[in-house]
Enzyme design. Structure first.
Site, PDB file in Angstrom:
ATOM      1  N   ASN A   9       0.884  -1.139  -0.066  1.00 38.67           N
ATOM      2  CA  ASN A   9       0.045  -0.063   0.044  1.00 38.67           C
ATOM      3  C   ASN A   9       0.859   1.306   0.101  1.00 38.67           C
ATOM      4  O   ASN A   9       1.490   1.519   1.017  1.00 38.67           O
ATOM      5  CB  ASN A   9      -1.059  -0.006   1.390  1.00 38.67           C
ATOM      6  CG  ASN A   9      -1.765   1.365   1.192  1.00 38.67           C
ATOM      7  OD1 ASN A   9      -1.861   1.869   0.385  1.00 38.67           O
ATOM      8  ND2 ASN A   9      -2.361   1.558   2.541  1.00 38.67           N
ATOM      9  N   TRP A  10       1.206   1.922  -1.218  1.00 44.42           N
ATOM     10  CA  TRP A  10       1.832   2.887  -1.256  1.00 44.42           C
ATOM     11  C   TRP A  10       1.437   4.122  -0.638  1.00 44.42           C
ATOM     12  O   TRP A  10       2.119   5.166  -0.472  1.00 44.42           O
ATOM     13  CB  TRP A  10       2.241   3.145  -2.783  1.00 44.42           C
ATOM     14  CG  TRP A  10       2.998   2.145  -3.579  1.00 44.42           C
ATOM     15  CD1 TRP A  10       3.596   1.160  -3.049  1.00 44.42           C
ATOM     16  CD2 TRP A  10       3.703   2.168  -4.843  1.00 44.42           C
ATOM     17  NE1 TRP A  10       4.163   0.212  -3.707  1.00 44.42           N
ATOM     18  CE2 TRP A  10       4.138   0.859  -4.809  1.00 44.42           C
ATOM     19  CE3 TRP A  10       3.348   2.754  -5.891  1.00 44.42           C
ATOM     20  CZ2 TRP A  10       5.010   0.652  -6.288  1.00 44.42           C
ATOM     21  CZ3 TRP A  10       3.993   2.767  -6.956  1.00 44.42           C
ATOM     22  CH2 TRP A  10       4.511   1.299  -7.328  1.00 44.42           C
ATOM     23  N   LYS A  11       0.089   4.378  -0.411  1.00 40.24           N
ATOM     24  CA  LYS A  11      -0.591   5.282   0.276  1.00 40.24           C
ATOM     25  C   LYS A  11      -0.165   6.642  -0.841  1.00 40.24           C
ATOM     26  O   LYS A  11      -0.121   6.373  -2.051  1.00 40.24           O
ATOM     27  CB  LYS A  11       0.079   5.607   1.481  1.00 40.24           C
ATOM     28  CG  LYS A  11      -0.081   4.405   2.487  1.00 40.24           C
ATOM     29  CD  LYS A  11       0.256   4.807   3.972  1.00 40.24           C
ATOM     30  CE  LYS A  11       0.045   3.314   4.774  1.00 40.24           C
ATOM     31  NZ  LYS A  11       0.103   3.425   6.014  1.00 40.24           N
ATOM     32  N   GLU A  68      -6.216   5.272   7.953  1.00 42.38           N
ATOM     33  CA  GLU A  68      -6.184   6.641   7.319  1.00 42.38           C
ATOM     34  C   GLU A  68      -7.339   7.292   6.894  1.00 42.38           C
ATOM     35  O   GLU A  68      -7.659   8.377   6.875  1.00 42.38           O
ATOM     36  CB  GLU A  68      -4.907   6.706   6.629  1.00 42.38           C
ATOM     37  CG  GLU A  68      -3.729   6.522   7.304  1.00 42.38           C
ATOM     38  CD  GLU A  68      -2.540   5.761   6.390  1.00 42.38           C
ATOM     39  OE1 GLU A  68      -2.560   5.686   5.423  1.00 42.38           O
ATOM     40  OE2 GLU A  68      -1.654   5.223   7.268  1.00 42.38           O
ATOM     41  N   HIS A 121      -9.317   1.763   5.063  1.00 40.77           N
ATOM     42  CA  HIS A 121      -7.954   1.858   5.802  1.00 40.77           C
ATOM     43  C   HIS A 121      -8.103   2.803   6.981  1.00 40.77           C
ATOM     44  O   HIS A 121      -8.809   3.790   6.815  1.00 40.77           O
ATOM     45  CB  HIS A 121      -6.774   2.465   4.789  1.00 40.77           C
ATOM     46  CG  HIS A 121      -5.468   2.316   5.279  1.00 40.77           C
ATOM     47  ND1 HIS A 121      -5.015   3.174   6.216  1.00 40.77           N
ATOM     48  CD2 HIS A 121      -4.293   1.355   5.177  1.00 40.77           C
ATOM     49  CE1 HIS A 121      -3.883   2.883   6.579  1.00 40.77           C
ATOM     50  NE2 HIS A 121      -3.494   1.558   5.862  1.00 40.77           N
ATOM     51  N   GLY A 149       3.304   2.619  10.507  1.00 33.51           N
ATOM     52  CA  GLY A 149       4.300   3.697  10.321  1.00 33.51           C
ATOM     53  C   GLY A 149       5.227   4.172  11.324  1.00 33.51           C
ATOM     54  O   GLY A 149       5.736   5.000  11.590  1.00 33.51           O
ATOM     55  N   SER A 182       3.985  -1.938  10.264  1.00 40.61           N
ATOM     56  CA  SER A 182       5.699  -1.917  10.134  1.00 40.61           C
ATOM     57  C   SER A 182       6.006  -3.157   9.924  1.00 40.61           C
ATOM     58  O   SER A 182       6.876  -3.877  10.739  1.00 40.61           O
ATOM     59  CB  SER A 182       6.151  -1.567  11.532  1.00 40.61           C
ATOM     60  OG  SER A 182       5.606  -0.094  11.850  1.00 40.61           O
ATOM     61  N   GLU A 215      -4.904  -4.184  10.887  1.00 37.72           N
ATOM     62  CA  GLU A 215      -3.833  -3.282  11.110  1.00 37.72           C
ATOM     63  C   GLU A 215      -4.046  -2.634  12.527  1.00 37.72           C
ATOM     64  O   GLU A 215      -4.884  -1.570  12.517  1.00 37.72           O
ATOM     65  CB  GLU A 215      -4.085  -2.446   9.881  1.00 37.72           C
ATOM     66  CG  GLU A 215      -3.577  -3.011   8.444  1.00 37.72           C
ATOM     67  CD  GLU A 215      -3.264  -1.976   7.337  1.00 37.72           C
ATOM     68  OE1 GLU A 215      -2.271  -2.274   6.958  1.00 37.72           O
ATOM     69  OE2 GLU A 215      -3.786  -0.789   7.410  1.00 37.72           O
TER      70      GLU A 215
END
Ligand code: G3H
Length: 251
Positions: free
Chosen positions: A9-11, A97, A95, A173, A213, A167
């Site tokens: 997941n490159w975001k 975020e 997600h 992160g 992570s 997650e």
């Protein structure tokens, strides 16, 4: 036998040019991988060219979000039809975020999951607790709320096309990975929940990824847990060498 899936997941990272270069390196590194489904989730602007670059490779493409409607007056949104048209196969939904910064509720996530399935896109449904939930002993309550809310009204057949990603938000992160035992405990809980909502057979077929992570150094131990079937990898998926090591550590 359930599928092992390692997805990046490159975001909000990489321009289109950078994205194409990255996947052209990645596809070479993982070309001999057969036991793991390799997926890259890339920004909307790069999806089309990345999908072209990965055509005829064993790497699949994911979008990082989508709207549930096919078309209409929804400025700035991307629809399932648009994703299908450029050969996207997966879509990351719910997600943390998106939930935290863009106000996505279980209800919105559920609409997106249903729309993805109706358009033959495989949803990767993200669930997970915040640090304060864990510290107050509410991990299972929050995870159950995300799982039940995200999967509402899905049939057993639908469910077989869903991937769940656990997650823990405190591990995203931050460099703080859940220990393999902590992650396994929640994965087992999620599988049990799916067995209650559907049945044992369905629960045993569902891929449940771990995210937070995940790195080349910890991936093997995490993915070797009984109920951990791959990873949803953020930071480490931006570097082809690291991501390919994670893919290859999945057994
Ligand atoms: O979707 C991926 C996760 O948010 C994990 O991100 P991370 O590997 O950078 O912690």
């Amino acid at each position: 036998m359930r599928k092992l899936i390692v997805a990046g997941n490159w975001k909000m990272n990489k321009t289109n040019t950078e994205a194409v270069k990255t996947v052209s390196e990645l596809k070479e590194l993982v070309k001999d991988v057969k036991n793991v489904e390799v997926v890259v989730g890339v920004p909307f602007t790069a999806l089309s060219d990345v999908a072209k670059e990965l055509k005829d490779s064993n790497v699949k493409v994911a979008a990082e979000n989508m709207h549930w409607e096919e078309k209409g007056a929804f400025t700035g949104e991307i629809s399932p039809l648009m994703l299908k048209d450029i050969n996207v196969e997966y879509v990351i939904l719910g997600h943390s975020e998106r939930r935290e910064y863009f106000g996505e509720t279980n209800e919105i996530v559920n609409k997106k999951v249903k729309s993805a399935l109706a358009h033959d896109l495989k949803p990767i449904l993200c669930v997970g607790e915040q640090l304060e939930d864990r510290e107050s002993g509410n991990t299972e309550k929050v995870v159950e709320d995300h799982v039940v809310g995200g999967l509402k009204d899905l049939t057993k057949e639908d469910m077989l096309n869903v991937v769940v990603a656990y997650e823990p938000v405190w591990a995203i992160g931050t460099g703080k990975t859940a220990t393999p035992a902590q992650a396994e405990e929640v994965h087992k809980f999620i599988r049990g929940l799916i067995a209650k909502l559907y049945d044992e057979e369905t629960a045993n077929e569902i891929t449940i990824q771990y995210g937070g992570s995940m790195k080349p150094a910890n991936a093997e131990e995490l993915i070797s847990q009984k109920n951990i079937d791959g990873g949803l990898v953020g930071g480490a998926s931006l570097i082809p060498e690291d991501f390919s090591k994670i893919v290859k550590s999945a057994k």
